[in-house]
Design an enzyme around this catalytic site. Structure first.
Site, mmCIF file in Angstrom:
data_model
loop_
_atom_site.group_PDB
_atom_site.id
_atom_site.type_symbol
_atom_site.label_atom_id
_atom_site.label_comp_id
_atom_site.label_asym_id
_atom_site.label_seq_id
_atom_site.Cartn_x
_atom_site.Cartn_y
_atom_site.Cartn_z
ATOM 1 C CG ASP A 144 -0.309 -0.127 2.520
ATOM 2 O OD1 ASP A 144 0.516 0.734 2.844
ATOM 3 O OD2 ASP A 144 -0.601 -1.096 3.251
ATOM 4 C CG HIS A 163 25.259 6.516 -32.728
ATOM 5 N ND1 HIS A 163 26.452 7.149 -32.430
ATOM 6 C CD2 HIS A 163 24.670 6.246 -31.543
ATOM 7 C CE1 HIS A 163 26.582 7.258 -31.122
ATOM 8 N NE2 HIS A 163 25.521 6.717 -30.548
ATOM 9 C CD GLU A 183 21.891 5.134 -24.993
ATOM 10 O OE1 GLU A 183 21.110 4.243 -24.595
ATOM 11 O OE2 GLU A 183 23.072 4.922 -25.334
#
Length: 399
Positions: free
Chosen positions: A76, A202, A278
């Site tokens: 909770d 890349h 990313e």
């Protein structure tokens, strides 16, 4: 005998915040609700949140003792649930070591799902926590009411047997449709039925050379990076003369690399995909590794220890993995039996390879991916996976 799946209910609190504190945790059979184990402890003077984390840790340790593979953790405490799911930052330094300890326990199970429940549905753990708080305050323990006996299941109880039967049925239903349950085989598979993913990091940027965290910052390719992109494009065209799609992270260092590849493949359009962006490194973006170690030593240790911990203001690898899994599944559904090129970043590619190889999280820190490196994996409709190459940089050797 081990239980396949359990429910953990946990709670904690203090009288005064900080004040006399304690926690309680209950492990239940998910079908019958029978109590399998209880844990509670007075922890001296502490805060509500610390006690709540201690309750979660105790519940997960109890589930591990039973040999559970799958856990549904119910609390909770909205704060603990959201932080363990990676959606909320852990700003208080006193909670970070506890969150890291809980995350390390989570990694021991096949799956853990966190759920918030209202306090009235967490009465058992709440009662245990209150008794522990009384003990921490030096109050004598309350005698349990005679009308409220609680049975703790024995190792050979009906609840345990039922859990094993449910797990067996689930295994029968899912076998052959998931990489973790697909039957191992050395038999060669026909590649024309697989979706082939060519994963490309890349090309180089200035931050790559400077060893800086590069998350959401849109750092362009350097001159060397553009040369790498051209060399990578030629290599991809050799590997896959026929490609169904070229997808890319929306950041320019990826789209520029992807455009070079698409040009070598006949000018097919590049489709930016947000799920391949990313990891968000938050406050660490643009910082060198040494600067992060110097300014955030505790946060860095916690982040390295668990994929569920996010950098300050950033995103956890667990969250990144969820979107990468979603992206991979979408590609396999959209391009069955075809080849797709994906230009992305270190973190998404590492996470895709980790899951393809069924490796642990330590894999993420042991695998090195070069700028413009190429990895290739095949994925079949029945869950079969073949990783064909990882971080191929032969096309860069002559440069």
């Amino acid at each position: 005998m081990a239980v396949r799946a359990v429910v953990v209910e946990a709670d904690g609190g203090s009288r005064g915040n900080p004040g006399p504190a304690g926690y309680g945790a209950v492990v239940r059979d998910p079908d019958s609700g029978e109590v399998l184990l209880e844990r509670s402890e007075a922890i001296g003077v502490s805060t509500n949140n610390v006690a709540e984390y201690r309750g979660l840790i105790a519940g997960l340790e109890a589930a591990a003792e039973l040999g559970a593979a799958e856990v549904e953790a119910r609390m909770d405490s909205k704060l603990v649930v959201e932080q363990m799911c990676g959606r909320w930052q852990i700003k208080h330094p006193g909670l970070r070591p506890l969150a890291a300890q809980a995350a390390a326990l989570v990694d021991r199970f096949e799956s853990v799902r966190f759920s918030w429940i209202p306090r009235e549905r967490n009465r058992h753990a709440d009662a245990l926590a209150n008794a522990a708080m009384d003990a921490a305050a030096g109050k004598p323990p309350k005698r349990p009411a005679a009308a409220e006996p609680r049975e703790v299941a024995a190792a050979d109880s009906a609840a345990r047997a039922q859990a094993r039967e449910v797990a067996a049925r689930a295994a029968t239903r899912t076998a052959g449709t998931d990489p973790a349950t697909t039957r191992p085989s050395w038999e060669p598979r026909p590649t024309f039925t697989a979706t082939r993913l060519i994963l490309v990091r890349h090309g180089e940027t200035e931050w790559t050379v400077q060893h800086r965290y590069a998350g959401r910052a849109d750092v362009p390719l350097s001159d060397q990076g553009r040369a790498q992109a051209r060399a990578t494009a030629a290599r991809v065209a050799e590997l896959a003369p026929s490609v169904a799609a070229v997808l890319s992270s929306p950041l320019s260092r990826c789209t520029a690399t992807a455009e070079a590849i698409a040009g070598a493949l006949g000018g097919i359009p590049v489709r930016p995909q947000d799920d391949w962006i990313e990891c968000d490194f938050g406050d660490w973006d643009g910082k060198t590794f040494a600067e992060v170690r110097d300014q955030w030593p505790g946060e860095l240790d916690a982040w390295l220890a668990s994929t569920r911990i996010a950098p300050p203001g950033g995103e956890s690898f667990t969250v990144v993995a969820e979107r990468v899994d979603r992206a991979v599944a979408a590609l396999c559904e959209a391009y069955p039996g075809e080849t797709v090129v994906v230009v992305s970043h270190v973190s998404p590619i590492k996470l895709a390879l980790r899951d393809a190889l069924a490796a642990g999280d330590a894999f993420l820190h042991r695998l090195y991916l070069d700028a413009a490196g190429i990895s290739v994996l095949d994925m079949w409709p029945d869950g079969g996976v073949a990783v064909r190459s990882v971080n191929d940089t032969a096309h860069l050797a002559a440069r």
